[in-house]
Scaffold this active site. Structure first.
Site, PDB file in Angstrom:
ATOM      1  N   HIS A   1      33.169  36.659  47.884  1.00 59.35           N
ATOM      2  CA  HIS A   1      34.499  36.462  47.320  1.00 59.35           C
ATOM      3  C   HIS A   1      34.454  36.714  45.813  1.00 59.35           C
ATOM      4  CE1 HIS A   1      38.420  34.730  46.419  1.00 59.35           C
ATOM      5  NE2 HIS A   1      38.675  34.786  47.715  1.00 59.35           N
ATOM      6  N   HIS A   2      35.489  37.388  45.303  1.00 59.20           N
ATOM      7  CA  HIS A   2      35.492  37.795  43.895  1.00 59.20           C
ATOM      8  C   HIS A   2      35.516  36.598  42.947  1.00 59.20           C
ATOM      9  CE1 HIS A   2      35.581  40.670  40.768  1.00 59.20           C
ATOM     10  NE2 HIS A   2      36.156  41.635  41.455  1.00 59.20           N
ATOM     11  N   SER A   3      35.952  35.427  43.425  1.00 61.65           N
ATOM     12  CA  SER A   3      35.947  34.242  42.573  1.00 61.65           C
ATOM     13  C   SER A   3      34.526  33.803  42.231  1.00 61.65           C
ATOM     14  CB  SER A   3      36.689  33.092  43.255  1.00 61.65           C
ATOM     15  OG  SER A   3      36.069  32.750  44.484  1.00 61.65           O
TER      16      SER A   3
END
Length: 450
Positions: free
Chosen positions: A148-150
């Site tokens: 996930h990009h977070s």
């Protein structure tokens, strides 16, 4: 509602890994309208040994704070990273592959595309690894990472992957990466530095005004690669969303790009941007030409060429603004904690694409070089880093993204497309490859006549 995380704080290290709130950029990446993942494909030259691979994860990634934390909302609805006990086997997926007469490269392309439509399990740390016993044209086996990009941006994650590896010549030694030489303003003469600072302020002011105008009223022209922005949120993130995105790739020779770079006194990124601009010009010219032929118009070539000049189309170029983080710093983070900067440290610049069919393909490079040279002397990237939420309101549902990744003297171009807007992505890949060939030929011809 309390969430049991299975968190176990090592003795003597209390407070070293306290729960951390999400940064504004990480919160953006978790928003429903911009739920974003990073997918990476790694080819290996030998078979994957599952037990050895899992042991390696336990010694590296599982010790990293972000890869051993889950995303939770506390009572105040504030999102936080909370440490948890991680079971490596829960994050390693080994699919059963039955190719029969199917092409391995096409299967991998389809597998990765389908993977983008499946959300990660939010009850676990937001990453997974797929081990594919698949012999492609480039590798004996394939590893696919989905994160996930977070958790972090592409630059930090690539550095982290390097920090998880060791040299083949010495299995106890970290790989070495080339140092980046950057021109410092402190090395300039007094008068030159004054001019540089004046231009920096002026360029930043101009870019800020253009950015505000873009968010308010200066919209891009509707084109086939812009997509249909009239879709409702239910359409985009409901069942119809499963139709896209799709991923496609094409690999070219990095030496060809370096040849152009040296001849034109540019950077590799400048060359790639020029090639992309030339390819998009060819692609859109063909699409408009086909549309006019269906409408029965004559001289479609001339009409579509004129249309290109009237198109306002801007690219959003992501830029890494993190101070250079060494592999050793990230290795320390997994071993004992580190103060190196982690997370999403990316800004972006708006780049106006100049669409045209030039007799001299090098004209694309000259225009790119001129614009990029000015934008490098601007603080637009830092300004956009602090206003990332505007990116979604401004761009909406993006129909086309391009990623360029170099490794082992090869440059792989990845396209993420909305097939409802770009129905012939392989043709766009062909246009990119052909644009590179024509620019290289023009450079060689110019060198031969000098």
């Amino acid at each position: 509602m309390k969430i049991k995380t299975g968190r176990q704080e090592p003795a003597g290290n209390k407070g070293e890994h306290d729960d951390e709130p999400l940064t504004p950029t990480a919160r953006l990446f978790t928003a429903p309208e911009f739920n974003c993942y990073i997918t990476a494909v790694i080819g290996l030259k030998s078979k994957i040994k599952r037990d050895v691979f899992i042991e390696g994860l336990e010694q590296t990634l599982l010790k990293h704070p972000r890869f051993s934390s889950i995303l939770v909302n506390d009572n105040s609805q504030e999102q936080k990273w909370v440490r948890t006990k991680v079971v490596a086997e829960d994050h390693v997926i080994i699919p059963k592959i039955e190719l029969e007469n199917a092409n391995a490269d096409a299967f991998l392309e389809s597998y990765v595309s389908d993977l983008t439509t499946i959300p990660l399990d939010t009850s676990k740390p937001l990453w997974e690894v797929h081990l594919l016993d698949l012999k492609t044209s480039d590798a004996q086996n394939v590893v696919v990472l989905k994160i996930h990009h977070s958790v972090g941006d592409g630059m930090s994650l690539m550095s982290l992957v390097h920090a998880c590896t060791r040299k083949t010549s010495n299995h106890e030694e970290l790989p070495s990466l080339p140092n980046e030489n950057r021109l410092s303003s402190k090395s300039m003469a007094g008068y030159s530095r004054l001019i540089w600072m004046v231009m920096l302020v002026w360029n930043t002011l101009c870019d800020a005004l253009k950015f505000i105008a873009t968010t308010m009223f200066l919209k891009d022209t509707d084109t086939p690669i812009k997509g249909d922005f009239r879709l409702s949120k239910a359409d985009v993130f409901g069942s119809s969303y499963q139709k896209f995105p799709r991923l496609f790739n094409r690999t070219v020779d990095l030496e060809d790009i370096k040849l152009i770079k040296n001849a034109m006194k540019m950077t590799v990124n400048d060359v790639l941007l020029g090639v992309a601009q030339a390819a998009l010009s060819e692609y859109l010219e063909r699409r408009y030409g086909e549309k006019e032929k269906k409408a029965g118009e004559h001289e479609s070539k001339r009409n579509s060429s004129n249309m290109l000049k009237e198109i306002r189309l801007r690219a959003c170029l992501l830029v890494n603004i993190r101070p250079t983080t060494g592999v050793q710093d990230l290795a320390n983070m997994m071993a004992k904690g580190s103060k190196c900067k982690w997370g999403n440290w990316i800004g972006y610049m708006l780049f106006p694409l100049s669409l045209a069919l030039h007799d001299d393909p090098l004209e694309h490079l000259r225009r790119v070089k001129s614009i990029i040279h000015r934008k490098k002397n601007s603080l637009q990237v830092l300004l956009t880093f602090t206003s990332t939420k505007i990116l979604i309101k401004m761009l909406g549902v993006v129909a086309l993204t391009m990623h360029f990744q170099s490794y082992m003297n090869k440059m792989t171009i990845y396209l993420t497309v909305d097939p409802t807007a770009i129905c012939d992505p392989h043709q766009l890949c062909d246009d990119l490859e052909e644009s590179l060939r024509s620019i290289k030929a023009a450079v060689q011809e110019r060198n031969a006549t000098q």
